[in-house]
Design a protein around this motif. Sequence first.
Motif, mmCIF file in Angstrom:
data_model
loop_
_atom_site.group_PDB
_atom_site.id
_atom_site.type_symbol
_atom_site.label_atom_id
_atom_site.label_comp_id
_atom_site.label_asym_id
_atom_site.label_seq_id
_atom_site.Cartn_x
_atom_site.Cartn_y
_atom_site.Cartn_z
ATOM 1 N N ASP A 39 -20.386 -1.256 22.040
ATOM 2 C CA ASP A 39 -20.389 0.097 22.577
ATOM 3 C C ASP A 39 -21.832 0.531 22.840
ATOM 4 O OD1 ASP A 39 -19.804 2.619 23.336
ATOM 5 O OD2 ASP A 39 -19.077 3.320 21.394
ATOM 6 N N PRO A 40 -22.183 0.927 24.080
ATOM 7 C CA PRO A 40 -23.571 1.342 24.365
ATOM 8 C C PRO A 40 -23.967 2.594 23.605
ATOM 9 C CG PRO A 40 -22.148 1.766 26.250
ATOM 10 C CD PRO A 40 -21.338 0.946 25.296
ATOM 11 N N GLU A 41 -23.027 3.476 23.364
ATOM 12 C CA GLU A 41 -23.337 4.697 22.612
ATOM 13 C C GLU A 41 -23.692 4.361 21.168
ATOM 14 O OE1 GLU A 41 -20.277 7.853 21.908
ATOM 15 O OE2 GLU A 41 -21.438 8.855 23.485
ATOM 16 N N TYR A 42 -22.969 3.390 20.596
ATOM 17 C CA TYR A 42 -23.286 2.976 19.230
ATOM 18 C C TYR A 42 -24.660 2.317 19.165
ATOM 19 C CZ TYR A 42 -23.117 0.293 14.905
ATOM 20 O OH TYR A 42 -23.428 -0.255 13.678
ATOM 21 N N LYS A 43 -24.992 1.510 20.188
ATOM 22 C CA LYS A 43 -26.324 0.888 20.215
ATOM 23 C C LYS A 43 -27.411 1.947 20.294
ATOM 24 C CE LYS A 43 -24.838 -3.457 22.358
ATOM 25 N NZ LYS A 43 -24.989 -4.354 23.526
ATOM 26 N N LEU A 44 -27.162 3.003 21.064
ATOM 27 C CA LEU A 44 -28.149 4.078 21.170
ATOM 28 C C LEU A 44 -28.294 4.809 19.833
ATOM 29 C CD1 LEU A 44 -30.049 5.755 22.877
ATOM 30 C CD2 LEU A 44 -28.087 7.147 23.610
ATOM 31 N N ILE A 45 -27.189 4.967 19.125
ATOM 32 C CA ILE A 45 -27.265 5.629 17.818
ATOM 33 C C ILE A 45 -28.072 4.794 16.834
ATOM 34 C CG2 ILE A 45 -25.866 6.300 15.832
ATOM 35 C CD1 ILE A 45 -23.738 7.245 17.748
ATOM 36 N N GLU A 70 -25.870 13.289 14.955
ATOM 37 C CA GLU A 70 -24.843 14.071 14.288
ATOM 38 C C GLU A 70 -23.698 14.429 15.235
ATOM 39 O OE1 GLU A 70 -26.540 17.456 12.448
ATOM 40 O OE2 GLU A 70 -27.991 16.305 11.262
ATOM 41 N N SER A 71 -24.036 14.709 16.490
ATOM 42 C CA SER A 71 -22.990 15.052 17.455
ATOM 43 C C SER A 71 -22.093 13.866 17.780
ATOM 44 C CB SER A 71 -23.630 15.586 18.743
ATOM 45 O OG SER A 71 -24.414 14.568 19.368
ATOM 46 N N LYS A 72 -22.607 12.648 17.651
ATOM 47 C CA LYS A 72 -21.816 11.466 17.944
ATOM 48 C C LYS A 72 -21.153 10.862 16.712
ATOM 49 C CE LYS A 72 -22.963 11.783 22.198
ATOM 50 N NZ LYS A 72 -21.974 12.261 23.176
#
Length: 485
Positions: free
Chosen positions: A90-96, A210-212
């Motif tokens: 997941d790209p969002e998880y990598k960014l987190i 925190e938002s994600k």
Amino acid sequence: MATLEDSFLADLDDLSDNEAELDESEGEDGKDEQDIDMDMADLETLHYDDLDSVSKLQKSQRYLDIMQKVEEALGKESDGAEKGTVLEDDPEYKLIVDCNQLSVDIENEIAIVHNFIRDKYRLKFQELESLVNHPIDYARVVKKIGNETDLTLVDLEGLLPSAIIMVVSVTALTTKGSPLPEDVLQKTLEACDRALALDSARKKVLDFVESKMGSIAPNLSAIVGSAVAAKLMGTAGGLSALAKMPACNVQLLGHKRKNLAGFSSATSQTRLGYLEQTEIYQSTPPALKSRAGRILAAKSTLAARVDATRGDPSGTNGKAFREEIRKKIEKWQEPPPARQPKPLPVPDSEPKKRRGGRRLRKMKERYAVTDMRKLANRMAFGTPEESSLGDGLGEGYGMLGQAGSNRLRISSVPSKLKINPKIAKKLKERNYAGGATTSGLTSSLAFTPVQGIELCNPQQALGLGSGTQSTYFSESGTFSKLKKI
């Protein structure tokens, strides 16, 4: 197949090669030592005068790329990753994960800039660093004061508590510092601006994480909150690393060892990291906080494993874990149950079985209360009892002897007690012998109403009219004298 001689020759060749490598490494070590000496000389000439040479994070490409992605992600709303996708892809998880690592780098960079500001401003106000310990608060106060010598003209309200403001104002009157040169002051203020910019960037990164958290780790966020979940993931190195970590290590994530200044650690708080910031831990009584920290770490680890496998995107398991923790803490606070009184056994309605037979009857007769003892234990109303010493002294006789003749009377009732045959035989012989003799208290004088005192023969009353004793009171009886032979 190699022989023994060939193996020995190979070992000798290896030894010669090792000696050559050692010579080369010694030469390289000498070069490294020269390079270290040159680097130390460069550091001594640098003296931390240039801020850009000390703080390089803000100008790095990695920092700029991550901050740009964070701003773009905050600008648009995302529904989270799909259920079928793998978490690591997941790209969002990598960014987190990148944001978590960047937040740690930003904290280290703020510490470096804080040291730079402290070294420069020490010439002006040396005592300020011991009064204000937080790096961001220190940078704000330095930027507000500047080169001002009279702190009564500086408004520090809102930057520090009232008590700290008073201490800083009083300490500034006795400080030995001098105003900074203009160039040093400009570098110090620029470092303060950079520290505040880094702090705002760190807050922005944490807000994004925190938002994600609700979509990346819904179960973990339901237990400890989004902020603490983001810090746990950042320190552990991602959700997968947090899921593989045991609960005892999760409990220590974010823990900073406190300097006790030589005092005992017996009264210090329990070793707990970011879990101290959770709502459940803060609302727990002090006596139960250690147990609450352990159960929080255990349930957080289970929730992280559920989130790592995308087992429950809705966060139902996390809410159930949180409710279970809350119920356990409430159960710990309940007083112990009161001790219930032990009821008496139910009485038997049927009479108890009593032992009967000859032996029991004999025992009852042996220990039975006699009539004489019953009379001795009774007292007549209004009648004084007789006693052994008279006038109420000694042992009282109760109602004994109060039945007519005013004498102690004992009714001769035949005893039913079993008497030893030998004792019975002795009593019989004694009674027989006593019946053939007269008592020594028997008198020969009798009081009659006709003649007054009359001398009578006591043997006649006993029926002894013949034998050797009949001649004792006979008229023809004389004294006899026996001659010795």
